[in-house]
Design an enzyme around this catalytic site. Sequence first.
Site, mmCIF file in Angstrom:
data_model
loop_
_atom_site.group_PDB
_atom_site.id
_atom_site.type_symbol
_atom_site.label_atom_id
_atom_site.label_comp_id
_atom_site.label_asym_id
_atom_site.label_seq_id
_atom_site.Cartn_x
_atom_site.Cartn_y
_atom_site.Cartn_z
ATOM 1 N N TYR A 35 40.623 43.089 26.919
ATOM 2 C CA TYR A 35 41.282 42.550 28.103
ATOM 3 C C TYR A 35 41.628 41.066 27.966
ATOM 4 C CZ TYR A 35 39.576 46.880 30.164
ATOM 5 O OH TYR A 35 39.317 48.199 30.423
ATOM 6 N N HIS A 40 45.592 40.769 34.196
ATOM 7 C CA HIS A 40 44.502 40.917 35.159
ATOM 8 C C HIS A 40 43.399 39.880 34.942
ATOM 9 C CE1 HIS A 40 43.961 43.407 38.520
ATOM 10 N NE2 HIS A 40 43.230 44.375 38.026
ATOM 11 N N PHE A 85 33.501 44.231 35.851
ATOM 12 C CA PHE A 85 34.884 44.684 35.858
ATOM 13 C C PHE A 85 35.463 44.445 37.249
ATOM 14 C CE2 PHE A 85 33.176 46.894 32.179
ATOM 15 C CZ PHE A 85 34.137 46.587 31.232
ATOM 16 N N ASN A 87 37.077 45.920 39.784
ATOM 17 C CA ASN A 87 36.920 46.635 41.045
ATOM 18 C C ASN A 87 35.604 46.370 41.750
ATOM 19 O OD1 ASN A 87 39.407 47.740 40.605
ATOM 20 N ND2 ASN A 87 38.705 49.817 40.248
ATOM 21 N N ASN A 133 42.243 44.835 44.176
ATOM 22 C CA ASN A 133 40.959 45.528 44.265
ATOM 23 C C ASN A 133 39.753 44.618 44.113
ATOM 24 O OD1 ASN A 133 42.072 47.969 44.823
ATOM 25 N ND2 ASN A 133 41.804 48.830 42.776
#
Length: 233
Positions: A35, A40, A85, A87, A133
Site C-alpha cells: 500500500y 488511500h 487498516f 476501515n 470508511n
Amino acid sequence: MSIFDLFKQIESNTPTVTGPPEYIIAGLGNIGDKYHNTRHNAGFMMLDAFAEKCGAKFGKHQFKANTAMAECNGVRCLLLKPDTFMNLSGQAVTEAMQFYQIPPEHVIVIYDDINLGVGELRIRKKGSDGGHNGMKNIICLSGADTFPRIRIGVGQKPHPDYDLADWVLSAFSQAERDLLAETAKTVCAALALMLDGKTDLAMSRYNGGKQKKNKASQPDAAGQQNEGDKQCT
C-alpha cells in the site's frame, strides 16, 4: 570535532518531548509495503512529512498504531498511524483518546479524498464522514463528529465505471508524488496554525490550493472509499 561533541550536537538537534500530549494527529492509511505510495495512504504520507519536520521518529507501537511524540510551537502531540487498516481506524484513534483523555476537538485527522484534485486540500473543524470508511469508523466509535480534519485530494476516478477500490489502492505517479510533496509543506504549515488554535486562519489561507478545478459529477463520488464495508465494532 570529537565524538563527544558529535553526540552533543545530535542530542541538541533532537527535540525533547515530555509529559502527556495535548493533541493527537492521526494520519489514515493501510499498513504494508503493497500500500506504500497508494492514494488511500495520503494521510500516512502527510503525517510522515510533519514528523520529519518536527524531528519525531515513528517506531513505538501502542493503541493499535505506529506512534511518535512530537512538539510543534510548544504544543505536545501524539502522531498516530493506525495499524488496523483503514476501515477500523477508529479503534486506534479512540483508544489513544481514552488513554490520554483528549477530546475530539483536539484530535486532527488527515485522510484522502477522491473528490479533490491531486494536491488540493480542505480543512474543516467538524462534519460527517463524507463516505470515507476510516473517518466513518472514528465517528462511530467515538460518538462524535467534531474532529478537525485535513482532507488530501487524490483525484477522481478516471471514468465512472472504474472500480473505486482499485482506484484508491492505485499508486501515485511520479508527477503526482512531486505535487504531494509540495502539498505536504502546506499541511505542515496548516497544522502549526491549528495547534495554535487558529484553524479558521488555516482554512482561509490553505483551503483550495493550486490544483483547484471544476469537478465533473460522478455517480458514486460520495461512495465508500475503501475495499469494503465493515460494521462499527
